[in-house]
Write a protein that holds these residues in place. Structure first.
Motif, PDB file in Angstrom:
ATOM      1  N   GLN A   3       0.820  -1.203   0.000  1.00 38.58           N
ATOM      2  CA  GLN A   3       0.000   0.000   0.000  1.00 38.58           C
ATOM      3  C   GLN A   3       0.857   1.257   0.000  1.00 38.58           C
ATOM      4  OE1 GLN A   3      -3.226   0.137  -0.438  1.00 38.58           O
ATOM      5  NE2 GLN A   3      -3.262   2.383  -0.314  1.00 38.58           N
ATOM      6  N   LEU A   4       1.953   1.241   0.769  1.00 41.20           N
ATOM      7  CA  LEU A   4       2.840   2.403   0.813  1.00 41.20           C
ATOM      8  C   LEU A   4       3.460   2.665  -0.557  1.00 41.20           C
ATOM      9  CD1 LEU A   4       4.252   4.628   2.405  1.00 41.20           C
ATOM     10  CD2 LEU A   4       5.925   2.932   3.177  1.00 41.20           C
ATOM     11  N   ALA A   5       3.916   1.593  -1.198  1.00 39.22           N
ATOM     12  CA  ALA A   5       4.485   1.750  -2.540  1.00 39.22           C
ATOM     13  C   ALA A   5       3.437   2.274  -3.524  1.00 39.22           C
ATOM     14  CB  ALA A   5       5.053   0.418  -3.018  1.00 39.22           C
ATOM     15  N   LYS A   6       2.223   1.778  -3.407  1.00 32.71           N
ATOM     16  CA  LYS A   6       1.141   2.232  -4.286  1.00 32.71           C
ATOM     17  C   LYS A   6       0.852   3.716  -4.084  1.00 32.71           C
ATOM     18  CE  LYS A   6      -3.655   1.182  -5.519  1.00 32.71           C
ATOM     19  NZ  LYS A   6      -4.838   0.310  -5.212  1.00 32.71           N
ATOM     20  N   GLU A   7       0.788   4.127  -2.808  1.00 33.80           N
ATOM     21  CA  GLU A   7       0.520   5.534  -2.511  1.00 33.80           C
ATOM     22  C   GLU A   7       1.611   6.450  -3.064  1.00 33.80           C
ATOM     23  OE1 GLU A   7       0.154   5.621   1.696  1.00 33.80           O
ATOM     24  OE2 GLU A   7      -1.833   4.666   1.722  1.00 33.80           O
ATOM     25  N   ARG A   8       2.843   5.949  -3.060  1.00 34.79           N
ATOM     26  CA  ARG A   8       3.968   6.760  -3.521  1.00 34.79           C
ATOM     27  C   ARG A   8       4.288   6.508  -5.002  1.00 34.79           C
ATOM     28  NH1 ARG A   8       6.766   9.563  -0.171  1.00 34.79           N
ATOM     29  NH2 ARG A   8       8.614   9.402  -1.502  1.00 34.79           N
ATOM     30  N   LYS A   9       3.425   5.719  -5.646  1.00 37.94           N
ATOM     31  CA  LYS A   9       3.580   5.430  -7.076  1.00 37.94           C
ATOM     32  C   LYS A   9       4.944   4.827  -7.385  1.00 37.94           C
ATOM     33  CE  LYS A   9       0.311   8.999  -8.612  1.00 37.94           C
ATOM     34  NZ  LYS A   9      -0.249   9.217  -7.267  1.00 37.94           N
ATOM     35  N   ALA A  10       5.323   3.877  -6.554  1.00 36.23           N
ATOM     36  CA  ALA A  10       6.617   3.205  -6.721  1.00 36.23           C
ATOM     37  C   ALA A  10       6.401   1.705  -6.894  1.00 36.23           C
ATOM     38  CB  ALA A  10       7.509   3.472  -5.510  1.00 36.23           C
ATOM     39  N   LYS A  11       7.412   1.050  -7.432  1.00 35.98           N
ATOM     40  CA  LYS A  11       7.385  -0.398  -7.606  1.00 35.98           C
ATOM     41  C   LYS A  11       8.437  -1.021  -6.699  1.00 35.98           C
ATOM     42  CE  LYS A  11       8.004  -4.105 -10.980  1.00 35.98           C
ATOM     43  NZ  LYS A  11       8.292  -4.464 -12.397  1.00 35.98           N
ATOM     44  N   ILE A  12       8.034  -2.068  -5.963  1.00 36.31           N
ATOM     45  CA  ILE A  12       8.986  -2.756  -5.076  1.00 36.31           C
ATOM     46  C   ILE A  12       9.925  -3.607  -5.925  1.00 36.31           C
ATOM     47  CG2 ILE A  12       9.222  -4.437  -3.212  1.00 36.31           C
ATOM     48  CD1 ILE A  12       6.535  -3.449  -2.126  1.00 36.31           C
TER      49      ILE A  12
END
Length: 467
Positions: free
Chosen positions: A38-47
């Protein structure tokens, strides 16, 4: 560059989210991985990477579930032995993340495969080091938890070389981000802060002071309390693998009517009650073990409950999923449902109930004077007991109370008065006594903290009964 520490207080664990240019890395994730996604999604990042500092013993890592959900590779350090689909990095290997990078530093000592990840910024300058259980604030990882046939002295010797060759040469301004904070059993005496700097550790950490290897080994290995019993189980789970949390929740989050609940009791399922302590003592299903969500829940569950028995739950309404997730963090996967409607449904159906008497400190003081069958039991750790306790109290640490023979040593006609530090552990202990058929139980509200305060009250007639 963005760094966020994700700290879970009940197990004193720190996971990390690091991001650069839309790429993210997770270090030492917990089993409930949705928070990272969810944090990555909110920050528009890919793990992009999942970094593990070692095989954790105090919790089940989220590395497998996170890998399946994101496709990111799982990175472990040198000397890692596992059949899981992981990338075993070499010492000094570099992993690029956007405009920053991680260098793997093999730092054995806590375990053989332990490693740290040195983060370098956009200018390739070392900025922070994620130390796992190698280096804490004020401490280092204990050397007696794993790594096969090596003794704690042998691992401490290896840790000394790690400190000298890998940690001390680092620049003073580098930030130190460990995997644990105060309260963790992965070290002896972790400091209250959850991060530090190399300079602060060089100045304040006993393990980083100038000393001989012999002196270091002695300091690191002396006064080690016994590790919680579940540590070896969790380490093996992390090494061998586990079912997904989603599958576990599907099997566990099943509402049970009273008949089904009783049927499972008859089949020897264990009742775990996670409601607040003051609510539990007022009434509970007979035979229940209390471990309240408000305390160090997962740690005490792992230390007290057997992993090979089925568990059924009594929780506050709405706390069912939280209970299951927190149990899953330390490897419990035989949860078979929860009492629908909680304890109130049981009580309203006219089923038998049990309770524990809570008393104030002044009542303890009065009863000590007049009750010849009274026995005070202090369930704190030996080190806590040594610093001060009620006169003539028996010290029976809660962690030792899984031994049925220990509980059976008490006489049926004894009136047992239990206390701990603040009241949480004594209720757990009381429920264990009750489960073994010992019912003359009272718990002291507020525990030793309240007892110490009452010693200052002049109207307390028998302060001589307190040490």
């Amino acid at each position: 560059m963005y760094i966020q520490q994700l700290y879970t207080g009940c197990i004193s664990e720190a996971a990390y989210y690091i991001e650069s240019e839309g790429e993210a890395a997770i270090i030492d994730p917990l089993r409930d991985t949705e928070q990272y996604i969810q944090l990555a999604k909110e920050r528009k990042a890919k793990i992009k990477y999942i970094f593990e500092t070692h095989f954790h013993a105090d919790f089940v890592s989220g590395h497998l579930d996170l890998h399946k959900k994101t496709g990111a590779p799982i990175i472990y350090g040198p000397k890692t032995e596992t059949n899981l689909p992981v990338h075993i990095a070499s010492d000094g290997e570099i992993f690029q993340l956007g405009k920053i990078s991680f260098e793997v530093l093999h730092t054995p000592g806590h375990t053989i495969e332990s490693c740290c990840y040195l983060l370098k910024n956009e200018s390739n300058k070392p900025h922070a080091i994620f130390t796992g259980d190698t280096l804490f604030v004020g401490d280092v990882g204990r050397p007696d938890l794993s790594s096969g046939d090596l003794s704690k002295e042998e691992l401490a010797s290896i840790m000394y070389d790690t400190i000298q060759n890998k940690i001390l040469p680092l620049a003073d301004d580098i930030l130190v981000y460990p995997a644990h904070g105060a309260g963790s059993s992965c070290g002896k005496n972790l400091g209250p802060e959850s991060f530090s700097t190399i300079a602060e550790e060089k100045q304040n950490n006993y393990a980083l002071q100038k000393q001989s290897k012999e002196d270091f080994i002695k300091k690191v290995t002396e006064d080690l309390e016994e590790a919680p019993k579940y540590f070896s189980i969790n380490a093996q789970i992390n090494k061998d693998g586990y079912d997904s949390l989603e599958k576990l929740k599907k099997n566990a989050l099943v509402p049970l009517n009273i008949k089904t609940f009783k049927d499972k009791i008859d089949q020897d399922a264990m009742i775990l009650d996670t409601r607040p302590g003051n609510i539990f003592t007022a009434g509970f299903v007979p035979g229940s073990i209390f471990i309240g969500l408000e305390g160090r829940f997962a740690e005490w569950a792992g230390s007290i409950l057997p992993f090979n028995k089925s568990i059924i739950l009594v929780t506050e309404i709405g706390k069912e999923e939280e209970t299951v997730v927190r149990l899953a963090r330390v490897g419990f996967d035989k949860i078979e449902g929860y009492l629908d409607g909680s304890f109130e449904a049981w009580q309203n159906a006219g089923e038998p109930i049990d309770m524990i008497i809570d008393i104030e400190v002044d009542e303890l003081a009065m009863d000590i004077k007049h009750d010849k069958n009274l026995q005070v039991v202090d369930v704190r750790r030996e080190t806590e007991f040594a610093e001060g306790h009620v006169k003539d109290a028996i010290n029976l640490p809660l962690s030792d109370m899984t031994d049925v023979m220990t509980l059976a040593a008490f006489e049926e006609d004894q009136n047992l008065y239990l206390y701990c530090g603040s009241g949480y552990r004594s209720i757990i202990a009381s429920s264990l006594f009750k489960k073994q058929g010992i019912h003359n139980i009272r718990t002291v509200i507020g525990g030793w903290n309240a007892i110490k305060e009452e010693k200052k009250i002049k109207t307390l007639k028998d302060v001589s009964a307190l040490n």
